[in-house]
Motif scaffolding. Structure first.
Motif, short mmCIF file in Angstrom:
data_model
loop_
_atom_site.label_atom_id
_atom_site.label_comp_id
_atom_site.label_asym_id
_atom_site.label_seq_id
_atom_site.Cartn_x
_atom_site.Cartn_y
_atom_site.Cartn_z
N THR A 146 -6.51 16.23 57.75
CA THR A 146 -7.11 16.84 58.54
C THR A 146 -8.47 16.09 58.41
O THR A 146 -9.05 16.02 57.56
N ASP A 188 -12.83 15.43 59.20
CA ASP A 188 -13.89 16.40 59.05
C ASP A 188 -14.08 17.28 59.99
O ASP A 188 -14.57 18.61 59.83
N ASP A 189 -13.61 17.09 61.49
CA ASP A 189 -13.77 18.09 62.56
C ASP A 189 -12.79 19.08 62.51
O ASP A 189 -12.63 19.87 63.47
N GLY A 190 -11.83 19.18 61.79
CA GLY A 190 -10.44 20.12 61.57
C GLY A 190 -9.50 19.56 62.28
O GLY A 190 -8.28 20.33 62.16
N ARG A 191 -9.49 18.40 62.94
CA ARG A 191 -8.35 18.23 63.81
C ARG A 191 -7.47 17.14 62.71
O ARG A 191 -8.02 16.44 62.00
#
Length: 129
Positions: free
Chosen positions: A88, A90-93
């Motif tokens: 995952t 840093d942007d959550g993707r």
């Protein structure tokens, strides 16, 4: 005795655990590892000492990703397996890398591990140039 799917799965489990000693128990003395990353493209490692070093380098390269197994098959002294790595960002993707290994077996050991991977990129960028 030849390679079995169960034994090949144990090799994959050793890879996911980063167990270099166990990984090398699966390899022949004259083993070859064609890595999915490097300058050739990929880098080829020959012989037990170099293959071990190549395995160590690839496991370090993929550090931070969760290793996942996939389907596998064996036909005679050849085989293949699918795998993926995910993390995952840093942007959550979730970022995933997919790949496969082609194997040449000698008895119940691996003589050649030839790895390929799909990487992220923009296919339109190449066509636009």
């Amino acid at each position: 005795m030849g390679m079995t799917l169960e034994r090949l799965e144990r090799f994959g489990e050793a890879w996911r655990r980063k167990d270099l000693d166990l990984l090398m128990e699966f390899m022949t003395d004259d083993c070859v590892f064609r890595a999915s990353v490097g300058v050739e493209p990929g880098t080829t490692f020959r012989g037990r000492a170099e293959v071990r070093r190549g395995f160590e380098l690839m496991l370090a390269y993929d550090a931070g990703y969760e290793s996942r197994g996939g389907e596998a098959f064996i036909t005679g002294d050849r085989g293949a397996s699918q795998w993926s790595y995910a993390r995952t960002g840093d942007d959550g993707r979730v970022q995933e890398v997919h790949g496969c290994d082609f194997f040449h077996f000698e008895g119940d050991r691996i003589r050649v591990k030839d790895a390929y991977r799909r990487v992220h990129g923009h296919i339109g960028d190449a066509a636009a140039g």
